[in-house]
Design an enzyme around this catalytic site. Structure first.
Site, PDB file in Angstrom:
ATOM      1  N   TYR A  67      56.304   2.067  24.388  1.00  0.00           N
ATOM      2  CA  TYR A  67      55.419   1.594  23.319  1.00  0.00           C
ATOM      3  C   TYR A  67      55.667   0.184  22.794  1.00  0.00           C
ATOM      4  O   TYR A  67      54.853  -0.335  22.040  1.00  0.00           O
ATOM      5  CB  TYR A  67      55.441   2.587  22.152  1.00  0.00           C
ATOM      6  CG  TYR A  67      54.764   3.894  22.516  1.00  0.00           C
ATOM      7  CD1 TYR A  67      53.375   3.978  22.589  1.00  0.00           C
ATOM      8  CD2 TYR A  67      55.509   5.019  22.831  1.00  0.00           C
ATOM      9  CE1 TYR A  67      52.751   5.162  22.942  1.00  0.00           C
ATOM     10  CE2 TYR A  67      54.893   6.211  23.183  1.00  0.00           C
ATOM     11  CZ  TYR A  67      53.510   6.275  23.238  1.00  0.00           C
ATOM     12  OH  TYR A  67      52.887   7.438  23.590  1.00  0.00           O
ATOM     13  N   PHE A  72      55.866  15.370  15.550  1.00  0.00           N
ATOM     14  CA  PHE A  72      54.410  15.520  15.698  1.00  0.00           C
ATOM     15  C   PHE A  72      53.953  14.978  17.031  1.00  0.00           C
ATOM     16  O   PHE A  72      54.740  14.334  17.716  1.00  0.00           O
ATOM     17  CB  PHE A  72      53.669  14.816  14.549  1.00  0.00           C
ATOM     18  CG  PHE A  72      53.947  13.346  14.432  1.00  0.00           C
ATOM     19  CD1 PHE A  72      53.122  12.405  15.033  1.00  0.00           C
ATOM     20  CD2 PHE A  72      55.053  12.871  13.717  1.00  0.00           C
ATOM     21  CE1 PHE A  72      53.375  11.026  14.925  1.00  0.00           C
ATOM     22  CE2 PHE A  72      55.311  11.509  13.609  1.00  0.00           C
ATOM     23  CZ  PHE A  72      54.466  10.596  14.205  1.00  0.00           C
TER      24      PHE A  72
HETATM   25  C1  LIG Z   1      53.527   7.405  29.402  1.00  0.00           C
HETATM   26  C2  LIG Z   1      52.138   7.461  30.058  1.00  0.00           C
HETATM   27  C3  LIG Z   1      51.117   7.887  29.006  1.00  0.00           C
HETATM   28  C4  LIG Z   1      51.815   6.046  30.566  1.00  0.00           C
HETATM   29  O1  LIG Z   1      50.462   6.008  31.016  1.00  0.00           O
HETATM   30  P1  LIG Z   1      49.949   4.950  32.121  1.00  0.00           P
HETATM   31  O2  LIG Z   1      48.473   5.043  32.166  1.00  0.00           O
HETATM   32  O3  LIG Z   1      50.717   5.119  33.364  1.00  0.00           O
HETATM   33  O4  LIG Z   1      50.375   3.565  31.432  1.00  0.00           O
HETATM   34  P2  LIG Z   1      49.799   2.111  31.832  1.00  0.00           P
HETATM   35  O5  LIG Z   1      49.373   2.118  33.283  1.00  0.00           O
HETATM   36  O6  LIG Z   1      48.779   1.677  30.850  1.00  0.00           O
HETATM   37  O7  LIG Z   1      51.130   1.265  31.652  1.00  0.00           O
HETATM   38  C5  LIG Z   1      51.193   0.033  30.976  1.00  0.00           C
HETATM   39  C6  LIG Z   1      52.533  -0.582  31.233  1.00  0.00           C
HETATM   40  O8  LIG Z   1      53.565   0.252  30.687  1.00  0.00           O
HETATM   41  C7  LIG Z   1      54.503   0.618  31.696  1.00  0.00           C
HETATM   42  N1  LIG Z   1      54.875   1.995  31.456  1.00  0.00           N
HETATM   43  C8  LIG Z   1      54.044   3.011  31.151  1.00  0.00           C
HETATM   44  N2  LIG Z   1      54.739   4.145  31.017  1.00  0.00           N
HETATM   45  C9  LIG Z   1      56.028   3.836  31.237  1.00  0.00           C
HETATM   46  C10 LIG Z   1      57.221   4.600  31.234  1.00  0.00           C
HETATM   47  N3  LIG Z   1      57.192   5.919  30.991  1.00  0.00           N
HETATM   48  N4  LIG Z   1      58.379   3.968  31.500  1.00  0.00           N
HETATM   49  C11 LIG Z   1      58.394   2.660  31.764  1.00  0.00           C
HETATM   50  N5  LIG Z   1      57.285   1.853  31.771  1.00  0.00           N
HETATM   51  C12 LIG Z   1      56.123   2.464  31.517  1.00  0.00           C
HETATM   52  C13 LIG Z   1      53.755   0.447  33.000  1.00  0.00           C
HETATM   53  O9  LIG Z   1      54.616   0.248  34.075  1.00  0.00           O
HETATM   54  C14 LIG Z   1      52.870  -0.736  32.728  1.00  0.00           C
HETATM   55  O10 LIG Z   1      53.649  -1.905  32.858  1.00  0.00           O
HETATM   56  P3  LIG Z   1      53.007  -3.262  33.431  1.00  0.00           P
HETATM   57  O11 LIG Z   1      51.920  -3.628  32.469  1.00  0.00           O
HETATM   58  O12 LIG Z   1      54.164  -4.197  33.415  1.00  0.00           O
HETATM   59  O13 LIG Z   1      52.488  -2.907  34.779  1.00  0.00           O
HETATM   60  C15 LIG Z   1      52.104   8.445  31.250  1.00  0.00           C
HETATM   61  O14 LIG Z   1      53.097   8.073  32.158  1.00  0.00           O
HETATM   62  C16 LIG Z   1      52.321   9.906  30.850  1.00  0.00           C
HETATM   63  O15 LIG Z   1      51.366  10.615  30.562  1.00  0.00           O
HETATM   64  N6  LIG Z   1      53.602  10.379  30.822  1.00  0.00           N
HETATM   65  C17 LIG Z   1      53.908  11.777  30.509  1.00  0.00           C
HETATM   66  C18 LIG Z   1      53.541  12.164  29.086  1.00  0.00           C
HETATM   67  C19 LIG Z   1      54.168  11.241  28.060  1.00  0.00           C
HETATM   68  O16 LIG Z   1      55.351  10.922  28.114  1.00  0.00           O
HETATM   69  N7  LIG Z   1      53.360  10.809  27.073  1.00  0.00           N
HETATM   70  C20 LIG Z   1      53.807   9.954  26.001  1.00  0.00           C
HETATM   71  C21 LIG Z   1      54.026  10.796  24.804  1.00  0.00           C
HETATM   72  S1  LIG Z   1      54.779   9.897  23.473  1.00  0.00           S
END
Ligand SMILES: CC(C)(COP(=O)(O)OP(=O)(O)OC[C@H]1O[C@@H](n2cnc3c(N)ncnc32)[C@H](O)[C@@H]1OP(=O)(O)O)[C@@H](O)C(=O)NCCC(=O)NCCS
Length: 406
Positions: free
Chosen positions: A124, A406
């Protein structure tokens, strides 16, 4: 890709998509959407990301909370929740698109701050959130749990006459809600909890299905002023939270847990860093602190209004050069504090500090000092006195803490 708000009709799709993102199987499809946690979700605040062709691939939601700030001001904030992207569509910018839309929506609502709990610390910051409160776990072996005698000799004993009543957590929502409200109004970093959770699950969604007991503390007049929620399993008593209106009540409840029979160790979850409980033990090392980690993350949506909303304990001036790369904004602000109140305006003056908006989120509640982030290479101090002056200005009397999940 399309991002759109959900309607009541696609609530099931929203829940299914989120479950799939977390690799979870939904236990009772079509029923209430997964129990207590879902019962307080605000269906009109959810976003769904759809692939070309209309397949749902990502979700994000928000609760409407109130957050207590330094100085006990209380402001409405959005609590970002239910964030997930299907494993088949990750790292293609889906979350980034959801965050961009959500931040725009939050600003349109006129909100000054957004908060969340991060499943992983790498996600984030790029969206402007910084870790703002921290939490630890304290484990005490019962045979080493004696409290220290009071010092200096003759000091007033801060334990007051009171009583502890044993309740089952699921049965005492209303009384706990009142205690929690007293606690959270005085605790920077604390959030409101949805009323529905108090009705159904006594304040927190049931992350573990173990039934919990509640030790409810009352003052000498019988008014509830704190509680400890706990479960016992295989010789370990785990206190998932102590909500106390002052330190003496906290100590009484800790003593109650440490005095429980047929238990070899007591685990206190969600203890603030540097909590006095450890110093109350005769054997300081008996309070074994672990799992020191970030908890609430804060994102400023409107820097001048957010800085004016909290209270300040020291007068002074600071020019903050704030970079917000995700929203493509960079602005210098003059923060002027007089008599505990801040005024914040844009300025042409040279900066004292240059920082990312996520770092300002970390400083905002007083849980992270500016000099720590200068030393970490996050914040640039433009002159030798800048960090010291910022430390004095952002200092708060009571460290922030958040017990909500949450
Ligand atoms: C975390 C999550 C929502 C990221 O979604 P995503 O669509 O893959 O994210 P994006 O493609 O928009 O990523 C944007 C950037 O953040 C990075 N990023 C996203 N998730 C990341 C992670 N878990 N760890 C490290 N980097 C991450 C990406 O590499 C990308 O970097 P870049 O701009 O340098 O290429 C997804 O991996 C997910 O659903 N994870 C499991 C559930 C979860 O953890 N949800 C969050 C709850 S708080």
């Amino acid at each position: 890709m399309e991002i759109r708000s959900t309607t009541d009709e696609d609530f099931d799709v929203f829940v299914d998509t989120l479950h799939a993102a977390f690799g979870l199987v939904r236990e009772t499809p079509g029923e209430d959407g997964g129990g207590v946690w879902w019962s307080a979700i605000e269906r009109d605040r959810n976003l769904l990301a759809l692939a070309p062709g209309g397949k749902p691939i990502g979700t994000a939601g928000a609760y409407s909370f109130e957050l207590t700030l330094p100085g006990e001001a209380v402001v409405p904030v959005s609590g970002v929740t239910a964030v997930g992207v299907l494993p088949t569509h990750r790292r293609q910018g889906v979350l980034s698109a959801l965050m961009r839309r959500q931040l725009a929506d939050l600003r349109e609502r006129g909100e000054i701050l957004s908060v969340l709990l991060a499943s992983e610390a790498l996600i984030y910051r790029r969206f402007g959130y910084g870790p703002a409160t921290y939490t630890t776990r304290m484990t005490v072996q019962r045979q080493r749990a004696a409290f220290a005698p009071r010092r200096p000799l003759g000091a007033a004993d801060d334990t007051r006459p009171g009583s502890v009543e044993l309740l089952r957590r699921a049965e005492c929502g209303a009384v706990l809600e009142a205690v929690y409200d007293r606690y959270r109004l005085a605790q920077p970093g604390a959030l409101t909890r949805p009323h529905r959770w108090w009705e159904l699950g006594a304040g927190r969604p049931p992350v573990a299905r173990t039934p919990r007991y509640v030790a409810l503390h009352r003052d000498a007049d019988g008014t509830p002023d704190g509680y400890a929620s706990y479960a016992v399993d295989a010789g370990t008593l785990t206190v998932d939270e102590i909500v106390a209106t002052d330190d003496a009540v906290f100590a009484d409840l800790a003593r109650y847990a440490l005095g429980h029979d047929l238990v070899t160790r007591v685990v206190f979850e969600q203890v603030p860093r540097d909590h006095p409980l450890r110093h109350r033990l005769a054997d300081f090392r008996a309070g074994d602190v672990s799992h020191d980690t970030d908890w609430l993350w804060v994102r400023l949506l409107d820097v001048p209004r957010a800085l004016a909303a909290r209270a300040w304990t020291t007068d002074g001036e600071l020019v903050l050069d704030v970079d917000d790369p995700f929203l493509g904004e960079r602005t210098a602000y003059l923060l002027t504090v007089r008599d505990g109140k801040a005024d914040c305006t844009t300025t042409d003056r040279g900066p004292d500090l240059s920082l990312d908006v996520s770092d300002l989120g970390s400083l905002y509640l007083g849980g992270t000092t500016p000099s720590t982030l200068v030393r970490a290479g996050h914040i640039r101090a433009h002159h030798p006195a800048a960090a010291r002056r910022a430390d004095a200005l952002f200092h708060t009397d009571r460290p922030p803490h958040c017990l909500s999940w949450f």
